[in-house]
Design an enzyme around this catalytic site. Structure first.
Site, PDB file in Angstrom:
ATOM      1  N   HIS A  72       0.841  -1.203   0.000  1.00 32.20           N
ATOM      2  CA  HIS A  72       0.000   0.000   0.000  1.00 32.20           C
ATOM      3  C   HIS A  72       0.872   1.247   0.000  1.00 32.20           C
ATOM      4  CE1 HIS A  72      -4.053  -1.773   1.577  1.00 32.20           C
ATOM      5  NE2 HIS A  72      -3.585  -2.391   0.507  1.00 32.20           N
ATOM      6  N   TYR A 200      -9.634   5.342   7.285  1.00 33.46           N
ATOM      7  CA  TYR A 200      -9.791   5.690   8.699  1.00 33.46           C
ATOM      8  C   TYR A 200     -10.868   6.770   8.774  1.00 33.46           C
ATOM      9  CZ  TYR A 200      -5.318   3.439   9.909  1.00 33.46           C
ATOM     10  OH  TYR A 200      -4.303   2.539  10.119  1.00 33.46           O
ATOM     11  N   PRO A 292      -4.335   0.125  18.460  1.00 33.67           N
ATOM     12  CA  PRO A 292      -4.003  -0.322  17.101  1.00 33.67           C
ATOM     13  C   PRO A 292      -4.180   0.732  16.011  1.00 33.67           C
ATOM     14  CG  PRO A 292      -6.028  -1.373  17.869  1.00 33.67           C
ATOM     15  CD  PRO A 292      -5.495  -0.600  19.017  1.00 33.67           C
ATOM     16  N   LYS A 296       1.029  -0.218  15.010  1.00 31.23           N
ATOM     17  CA  LYS A 296       2.432  -0.284  15.441  1.00 31.23           C
ATOM     18  C   LYS A 296       2.798  -1.478  16.318  1.00 31.23           C
ATOM     19  CE  LYS A 296       3.969   3.229  13.354  1.00 31.23           C
ATOM     20  NZ  LYS A 296       3.914   2.606  12.043  1.00 31.23           N
ATOM     21  N   TYR A 384       3.753   6.633  10.037  1.00 28.92           N
ATOM     22  CA  TYR A 384       2.912   5.497   9.666  1.00 28.92           C
ATOM     23  C   TYR A 384       3.733   4.395   8.992  1.00 28.92           C
ATOM     24  CZ  TYR A 384      -1.405   3.098   8.403  1.00 28.92           C
ATOM     25  OH  TYR A 384      -2.414   2.172   8.300  1.00 28.92           O
TER      26      TYR A 384
HETATM   27  C1  LIG Z   1      -7.117  -8.550  20.105  1.00 29.38           C
HETATM   28  C2  LIG Z   1      -5.878  -7.854  19.560  1.00 29.38           C
HETATM   29  C3  LIG Z   1      -5.940  -7.179  18.337  1.00 29.38           C
HETATM   30  C4  LIG Z   1      -4.816  -6.533  17.835  1.00 29.38           C
HETATM   31  N1  LIG Z   1      -4.897  -5.850  16.650  1.00 29.38           N
HETATM   32  C5  LIG Z   1      -3.799  -5.212  16.192  1.00 29.38           C
HETATM   33  C6  LIG Z   1      -3.835  -4.481  14.990  1.00 29.38           C
HETATM   34  O1  LIG Z   1      -4.862  -4.429  14.320  1.00 29.38           O
HETATM   35  N2  LIG Z   1      -2.695  -3.840  14.576  1.00 29.38           N
HETATM   36  C7  LIG Z   1      -1.531  -3.901  15.321  1.00 29.38           C
HETATM   37  O2  LIG Z   1      -0.506  -3.347  14.925  1.00 29.38           O
HETATM   38  N3  LIG Z   1      -1.467  -4.578  16.454  1.00 29.38           N
HETATM   39  C8  LIG Z   1      -2.564  -5.229  16.903  1.00 29.38           C
HETATM   40  N4  LIG Z   1      -2.488  -5.927  18.040  1.00 29.38           N
HETATM   41  C9  LIG Z   1      -1.204  -5.953  18.707  1.00 29.38           C
HETATM   42  C10 LIG Z   1      -0.286  -7.008  18.113  1.00 29.38           C
HETATM   43  O3  LIG Z   1      -1.023  -8.158  17.802  1.00 29.38           O
HETATM   44  C11 LIG Z   1       0.784  -7.274  19.145  1.00 29.38           C
HETATM   45  O4  LIG Z   1       1.506  -6.079  19.317  1.00 29.38           O
HETATM   46  C12 LIG Z   1       1.721  -8.409  18.796  1.00 29.38           C
HETATM   47  O5  LIG Z   1       1.044  -9.633  18.853  1.00 29.38           O
HETATM   48  C13 LIG Z   1       2.898  -8.413  19.759  1.00 29.38           C
HETATM   49  O6  LIG Z   1       3.637  -9.599  19.632  1.00 29.38           O
HETATM   50  P1  LIG Z   1       4.304 -10.252  20.903  1.00 29.38           P
HETATM   51  O7  LIG Z   1       5.025 -11.437  20.382  1.00 29.38           O
HETATM   52  O8  LIG Z   1       5.051  -9.226  21.654  1.00 29.38           O
HETATM   53  O9  LIG Z   1       3.101 -10.678  21.873  1.00 29.38           O
HETATM   54  P2  LIG Z   1       1.977 -11.766  21.651  1.00 29.38           P
HETATM   55  O10 LIG Z   1       1.575 -11.865  20.241  1.00 29.38           O
HETATM   56  O11 LIG Z   1       0.935 -11.487  22.666  1.00 29.38           O
HETATM   57  O12 LIG Z   1       2.695 -13.128  22.004  1.00 29.38           O
HETATM   58  C14 LIG Z   1       3.021 -13.501  23.328  1.00 29.38           C
HETATM   59  C15 LIG Z   1       3.037 -15.003  23.425  1.00 29.38           C
HETATM   60  O13 LIG Z   1       3.410 -15.362  24.748  1.00 29.38           O
HETATM   61  C16 LIG Z   1       2.561 -16.405  25.197  1.00 29.38           C
HETATM   62  N5  LIG Z   1       2.514 -16.367  26.664  1.00 29.38           N
HETATM   63  C17 LIG Z   1       1.846 -15.499  27.444  1.00 29.38           C
HETATM   64  N6  LIG Z   1       2.045 -15.775  28.733  1.00 29.38           N
HETATM   65  C18 LIG Z   1       2.870 -16.830  28.771  1.00 29.38           C
HETATM   66  C19 LIG Z   1       3.448 -17.570  29.826  1.00 29.38           C
HETATM   67  N7  LIG Z   1       3.201 -17.285  31.111  1.00 29.38           N
HETATM   68  N8  LIG Z   1       4.255 -18.601  29.522  1.00 29.38           N
HETATM   69  C20 LIG Z   1       4.513 -18.916  28.225  1.00 29.38           C
HETATM   70  N9  LIG Z   1       4.011 -18.246  27.182  1.00 29.38           N
HETATM   71  C21 LIG Z   1       3.185 -17.213  27.444  1.00 29.38           C
HETATM   72  C22 LIG Z   1       1.232 -16.123  24.542  1.00 29.38           C
HETATM   73  O14 LIG Z   1       0.420 -17.280  24.468  1.00 29.38           O
HETATM   74  C23 LIG Z   1       1.669 -15.611  23.181  1.00 29.38           C
HETATM   75  O15 LIG Z   1       1.772 -16.648  22.232  1.00 29.38           O
HETATM   76  C24 LIG Z   1      -3.596  -6.570  18.569  1.00 29.38           C
HETATM   77  C25 LIG Z   1      -3.536  -7.256  19.783  1.00 29.38           C
HETATM   78  C26 LIG Z   1      -4.664  -7.891  20.289  1.00 29.38           C
HETATM   79  C27 LIG Z   1      -4.570  -8.615  21.619  1.00 29.38           C
END
Ligand SMILES: Cc1cc2nc3c(=O)[nH]c(=O)nc-3n(C[C@H](O)[C@H](O)[C@H](O)COP(=O)(O)OP(=O)(O)OC[C@H]3O[C@@H](n4cnc5c(N)ncnc54)[C@H](O)[C@@H]3O)c2cc1C
Length: 389
Positions: A72, A200, A292, A296, A384
């Site tokens: 995009h 948006y 969101p 980011k 962005y």
């Molecule tokens: C409902 C939702 C919608 C979203 N929509 C957007 C969006 O549209 N755009 C955007 O940019 N961002 C969005 N986000 C944010 C984005 O998805 C996250 O920033 C991203 O997933 C971060 O990655 P991460 O690996 O840090 O955390 P996560 O993806 O949360 O991964 C963490 C992992 O750790 C595991 N875990 C947790 N606790 C434990 C434990 N005690 N022991 C072992 N494992 C554990 C979890 O199961 C998970 O698999 C959204 C988040 C959510 C929750």
């Protein structure tokens, strides 16, 4: 068991960090609470900055993204019944890629499997220990048996509700938080997107976002109350509400269909400082959350994984602690800029219960400014598409 880096969490942050470390010859083990299918079933982010795609390239996990991702060059801001395009490519020379977080996760999981690296899924009661001393270790329970792994470092990549950040007690950690007084109700549908770029929309009834995962799968959001429950939102009600918040052309082009996923997400800005505690580091949502609106969250998880992997490479290859000592400050600098941008986009586009009609008029003035001033458009576009790592 022993490894150099024990990674807690197999989301994007943990999986990408694991592959980057592997590329640098640093062995690592991932401990994940959920099953692979559960992790892959979570519908979340869908927009990748060029820097994130470059990191996937670096670990050989971007082939499918390049083949299937949608590039995009702009976004549209809709207000007062009209749409205005921000040409990000013209302003910055950069694009963003639409490619679902689920797909990124699958590609990284497959790369990890192909490299023969150890991941332990369905690990219960994961706990980091002794990260303040020289011999950190992590324990977990699997099939009723307690296991332990010794390591040099622990990477807490376990998201907002994980155990890593929760294991650090004040005053060693300081947190900053704002919970917004609304949520996002989102649906996924097997329908073509209403427009080839994201829309948006700032509307008197509340914010709406038209986005997508592919040319056949759309993701739509409407701002909702924190008290709402998805049972109150049958598909017909959702589509009606979305249409009310879009311009006439979008309403005419919108293809509706049954939802294949529907959820309500609260909006929050959150930062934990620092991101290092002795021999444990935090990365991704474990350390910070952004609403969101700025797309980011996933991209910050990727930049944290990059900074941390480079710091650990320096530690092992050059026998220097300079990189790991600087990790927290370096990552937080980028994090705070994304927190600011995500807060600003959220503030400009949503209906706030407490700012009244003057707040709404100021938003319109700001949107008018942002879509008519080259300098303001460039500033939005630069943030962005993602600030440099
Ligand atoms: C409902 C939702 C919608 C979203 N929509 C957007 C969006 O549209 N755009 C955007 O940019 N961002 C969005 N986000 C944010 C984005 O998805 C996250 O920033 C991203 O997933 C971060 O990655 P991460 O690996 O840090 O955390 P996560 O993806 O949360 O991964 C963490 C992992 O750790 C595991 N875990 C947790 N606790 C434990 C434990 N005690 N022991 C072992 N494992 C554990 C979890 O199961 C998970 O698999 C959204 C988040 C959510 C929750």
């Amino acid at each position: 068991m022993r490894t150099k880096v024990a990674i807690i969490g197999a989301g994007p942050a943990g999986l990408l960090l694991g592959q980057l470390l592997h590329k640098f010859g640093i062995d690592n083990v991932i401990l994940e609470r959920q099953s692979p299918d559960y992790v892959l079933g979570r519908i979340r982010a869908g927009l990748l900055e060029e820097g994130t795609v470059a990191l996937l390239d670096e670990v050989g996990a971007a082939t499918r993204a390049h083949a299937e991702g949608l590039l995009h060059e702009g976004i549209e801001l809709a207000f007062s019944g009209r749409r205005h395009r921000i040409d990000m490519k013209a302003a910055t020379g950069k694009t963003v890629m639409i490619y679902g977080q689920t797909e990124v996760t699958l590609d990284l999981m497959n790369a990890r499997k192909a490299a023969g690296l150890t991941s332990i899924y369905e690990a219960a009661d994961v706990e980091p220990h002794d990260f303040d001393g020289g011999h950190p270790r992590v324990t977990w329970v699997k099939d009723g048996v307690t296991h332990e792994i010794d390591c040099d470092f622990i990477a807490g990549c376990d998201g907002f509700h994980g155990i890593s950040r929760a294991s650090v007690k004040p005053p060693a950690i300081e947190t900053f938080e704002r919970v917004y007084p609304f949520g996002w109700l989102g649906i996924l549908s097997e329908t073509p997107p209403v427009s080839h770029e994201l829309i948006y929309s700032n509307h008197a009834r509340g914010f709406a976002l038209c986005t997508m995962r592919s040319m056949h799968r759309s993701r739509y959001y409407v701002q909702c109350s924190l008290d709402d429950h998805i049972d109150q939102w049958p598909d017909d009600r959702f589509w009606d509400e979305l249409k009310r918040r879009l311009d006439q052309k979008a309403v005419d082009q919108l293809v509706t269909g049954p939802s294949i996923e529907k959820s309500i997400a609260p909006l929050r800005s959150f930062v934990a400082e620092p991101m290092r505690f002795g021999r444990m580091f935090l990365a991704g949502d474990a350390a910070h959350i952004v609403p969101p609106t700025g797309a980011k969250g996933l991209n910050l998880a990727a930049s944290d994984a990059h900074y941390l992997s480079v710091a650990l490479r320096e530690y092992y290859d050059e026998k220097s602690s300079a990189g790991i000592d600087a990790y927290s400050d370096k990552a937080l600098k980028r994090v705070w800029k994304a927190v600011r941008f995500s807060w600003w986009m959220t503030s400009m586009l949503h209906k706030f219960p407490d700012t009244g009609t003057i707040g709404a008029r100021i938003q319109l003035a700001e949107l008018d400014y942002v879509t008519s001033s080259k300098a303001a458009m460039t500033s939005l576009a630069e943030n962005y598409v993602g600030l440099p790592f």
